[in-house]
Write an enzyme that holds these catalytic residues in place. Sequence first.
Site, PDB file in Angstrom:
ATOM      1  N   ASP A  73      -0.689 -60.324 -32.089  1.00  5.59           N
ATOM      2  CA  ASP A  73      -0.414 -59.361 -33.150  1.00  5.59           C
ATOM      3  C   ASP A  73      -1.302 -58.150 -32.932  1.00  5.59           C
ATOM      4  O   ASP A  73      -2.447 -58.277 -32.521  1.00  5.59           O
ATOM      5  CB  ASP A  73      -0.616 -59.974 -34.537  1.00  5.59           C
ATOM      6  N   ASP A 162       0.978 -59.728 -44.769  1.00  6.71           N
ATOM      7  CA  ASP A 162      -0.424 -60.036 -44.480  1.00  6.71           C
ATOM      8  C   ASP A 162      -1.186 -59.931 -45.788  1.00  6.71           C
ATOM      9  O   ASP A 162      -1.475 -58.840 -46.280  1.00  6.71           O
ATOM     10  CB  ASP A 162      -0.945 -59.041 -43.446  1.00  6.71           C
ATOM     11  N   GLU A 164      -4.648 -61.213 -47.523  1.00  5.76           N
ATOM     12  CA  GLU A 164      -5.950 -61.801 -47.187  1.00  5.76           C
ATOM     13  C   GLU A 164      -7.052 -61.024 -47.888  1.00  5.76           C
ATOM     14  O   GLU A 164      -6.793 -60.265 -48.826  1.00  5.76           O
ATOM     15  CB  GLU A 164      -6.142 -61.763 -45.669  1.00  5.76           C
TER      16      GLU A 164
END
Length: 274
Positions: A73, A162, A164
């Site tokens: 990634d 994503d 986090e």
Amino acid sequence: MPVHRPGPVHPRPLTAVVAALLAALSLTLPLSTAHAATTPARGSAHMGMGVLAHDGQDGTPTTGDVTQTEGVDVSGHQGNVAWSTLWNSGVRWAYTKATEGTYYTNPYFAQQYNGSYNIGMIRGSYHFATPDTTSGATQANYFADHGGGWSRDGKTLPGALDIEWNPYGAACYGKSAGAMVSWIADFLNTYRARTGRDAVIYTATSWWTQCTGNYGGFASDNPLWIARYASDPGTLPAGWSYYTMWQYTSSGPTVGDHDKFNGALDRVVALANG
């Protein structure tokens, strides 16, 4: 007997006085103020930015006898990527950061997203969530409009969320567990309405537990991309009995973030096809 009188007092230079005051003040500044000086610029976040600090260190993955497929990634942090080098090393799939919040698009997105596709990889894009700036629906639409779309060409993976640690402030973006779950659901529902696909969820178990209360309600529809830099992915968040992808290091060859797809290449293709 002569009298010794003290000499004249010379005032300290103004710059010295200011420096002394600043030094004293720095000892009393709250931690949050000191942290602000090192807060990264908005838009610079990328997958796994907080994983090393919170969820284990880089290690060699142990996968046993399970066939897995190597992936990477990338984000603007990597710039122009040497896709032929990665392909020759065995990498067969890739995710590229497309967006963050509603204020950032990756300036290297075209080279990364198209470059991985042109070399033969199965590719997808991801969105770095900032739940404290705008709603989940707003960010899902921004993502879909700026590289987060999907097409049934056999080489395009569903978009990834994503979610986090907040690199710019409080870990959970100032939200309660219930509010965080609602924000994520808002994003996922909107992304599905826009693209017809269920987004992949990228997260770390420790963050998910802290910030969603270890909510298990997304596991039936949304593939899990687990982040843990260790020899194994560890305990998974509630609801998921297996992971689809695992980001296992931030110090891999050519580009730092390397991943394992939990299956052979035909399973990567199956996810791309929906």
